[in-house]
Design an enzyme around this catalytic site. Structure first.
Site, short mmCIF file in Angstrom:
data_model
loop_
_atom_site.label_atom_id
_atom_site.label_comp_id
_atom_site.label_asym_id
_atom_site.label_seq_id
_atom_site.Cartn_x
_atom_site.Cartn_y
_atom_site.Cartn_z
N LYS A 113 0.83 -1.21 0.00
CA LYS A 113 0.00 0.00 0.00
C LYS A 113 0.86 1.26 0.00
CE LYS A 113 -4.43 -1.65 1.46
NZ LYS A 113 -5.63 -1.47 2.26
N LYS A 195 -3.85 -9.83 -6.23
CA LYS A 195 -5.16 -10.21 -5.68
C LYS A 195 -6.26 -9.26 -6.15
CE LYS A 195 -6.07 -7.92 -1.42
NZ LYS A 195 -6.84 -7.82 -0.25
N LYS A 198 -10.76 -4.23 -4.01
CA LYS A 198 -11.80 -3.24 -4.28
C LYS A 198 -11.22 -1.88 -4.62
CE LYS A 198 -13.35 -3.58 0.42
NZ LYS A 198 -12.35 -3.26 1.45
#
Ligand code: ATP
Ligand code: LTN
Length: 335
Positions: A113, A195, A198
């Site tokens: 992230k 992966k 969202k």
């Protein structure tokens, strides 16, 4: 005999994907009869990356309605919004003081992230796993159903529980992850090496639980496969492997059965059938969702009573923790 405790949470950082459903949410209702269950919507976690306030509020209620639409029953499970139970942030603070910087530096979700949001990395993103440990340890959870990507965070929660217990005295239960063998890591439809998430920029990378039928058909048709042109389940055909995993998780058919069913057929036919399997699984959820999301009074009742029940358990644990670390107990002179 006391029931064992289950706890899990999902971030309201956007609309939920098929990955969130297969890896986590689909498993939540299965525990309701045998366990004391706590399911939260982790809004404190969501603000570790940029959020638009109105969207965060809307997404929080959307996740709550999806919890209910997927079968969580407020009479059986405690369903609540994380920020409504102030003990989460308070226990996280105490746990921060026994967490080593080196441990947090090794967290792969943080590394990923921080690459993605490189201009706006904040300290909350770094200490995120400590807050997650607090979520789990406050409720003395035995079992935490999550996707594979959360295994490392669960390891940290266990480690902090053991460290605190050793430093003071037995306080926390040591939680175990519950990660299914199949479906615990659904991959992006556009890049089977990452992966399904969202927060992916590419809308074709994921299927949302609330996508309409035509969108589902289109996204599956566009899903990346390969040029081998024959249906098989192996690591050289990762795109196809992921689609078979989705099919398998939603039908309970084994991968080998699916391969056998489509052996003599093309990718097109397999994809068309998979799209229908997804539509059939999501249709009842979408119908229930539509009813629930429009009933604001009901949603409010659910999260309000959830916060009371969760708060009772959380405050009991936090009181013990504060006492053990040496804080002077607060005297309530208003009573
Ligand atoms: P974000 O993209 O905002 O980081 P996310 O889609 O990874 O979020 P979370 O709220 O972090 O979603 O995850 C909720 C639960 O869903 C966790 O248990 C996580 O392991 C699971 N999960 C998320 N993505 C997948 C996936 N692709 N496959 C299986 N499980 C998943
Ligand atoms: N970090 C998790 C969400 C989460 C969670 C939890 C999951 C926050 N607190 C407690 C299980 C238990 C994620 O999926 N990103």
């Amino acid at each position: 005999m006391d029931k064992k405790t289950v706890l899990s949470g999902i971030q309201p950082s956007g609309s939920l994907t098929l990955g969130n459903y297969i890896g986590a949410l689909k498993n939540f209702p299965e525990f309701q009869n045998e366990y004391d269950c706590y399911y939260c919507i982790v809004d404190l976690h969501a603000i570790t990356v940029p959020q638009v306030p109105q969207d965060l509020r809307k997404n929080t209620l959307e996740v709550l309605a999806l919890y209910l639409a997927c079968g969580l029953d407020p009479d059986k499970s405690t369903i609540f919004i994380q920020s409504h139970v102030h003990e989460h942030a308070e226990l996280a603070w105490v746990l921060n003081t026994i967490t080593y910087m080196g441990q947090l530096n090794r967290m792969t979700q943080y590394k990923d992230k921080s690459k993605k949001y490189n201009e706006s990395i904040n300290a909350g993103l770094f200490t995120y796993p400590v807050l997650m440990a607090a979520d789990i340890l406050l409720y003395q959870a035995d079992l935490v159903p999550v996707g594979e990507d959360q295994r490392q965070h669960l390891e940290l929660a266990r480690d902090l529980a053991i460290r605190f217990n050793n430093k003071y005295s037995d306080t926390f239960n040591i939680p175990e992850p519950f990660i299914k063998k199949s479906g615990s890591k659904i991959m992006s439809l556009q890049d089977p090496a990452v992966k399904m998430s969202k927060s992916d920029q590419d809308k074709n990378a994921y299927i949302l639980l609330l996508d309409d039928k035509d969108t589902i058909r289109r996204k599956i048709r566009r899903a990346v496969t390969d040029s081998e042109n024959h249906i098989d389940y192996n690591d050289n055909q990762l795109g196809l492997k992921n689609l078979i995993d989705i099919y398998s998780s939603l039908t309970d058919k084994k991968a080998e059965e699916i391969v056998a069913m489509y052996q003599s057929k093309g990718y097109g036919e397999f994809k068309d059938d998979l799209a229908e399997v997804i539509i059939e699984s999501l249709d009842p959820i979408q119908k229930r969702y539509k009813e629930i999301i429009s009933d604001r009074v009901y949603l409010e009742q659910v999260y309000a009573s959830g916060a009371v029940k969760a708060g009772r358990k959380a405050s009991k644990t936090l009181r013990k923790v504060y006492k053990k670390v040496g804080f002077v107990p607060k005297t309530d002179i208003t009573k």
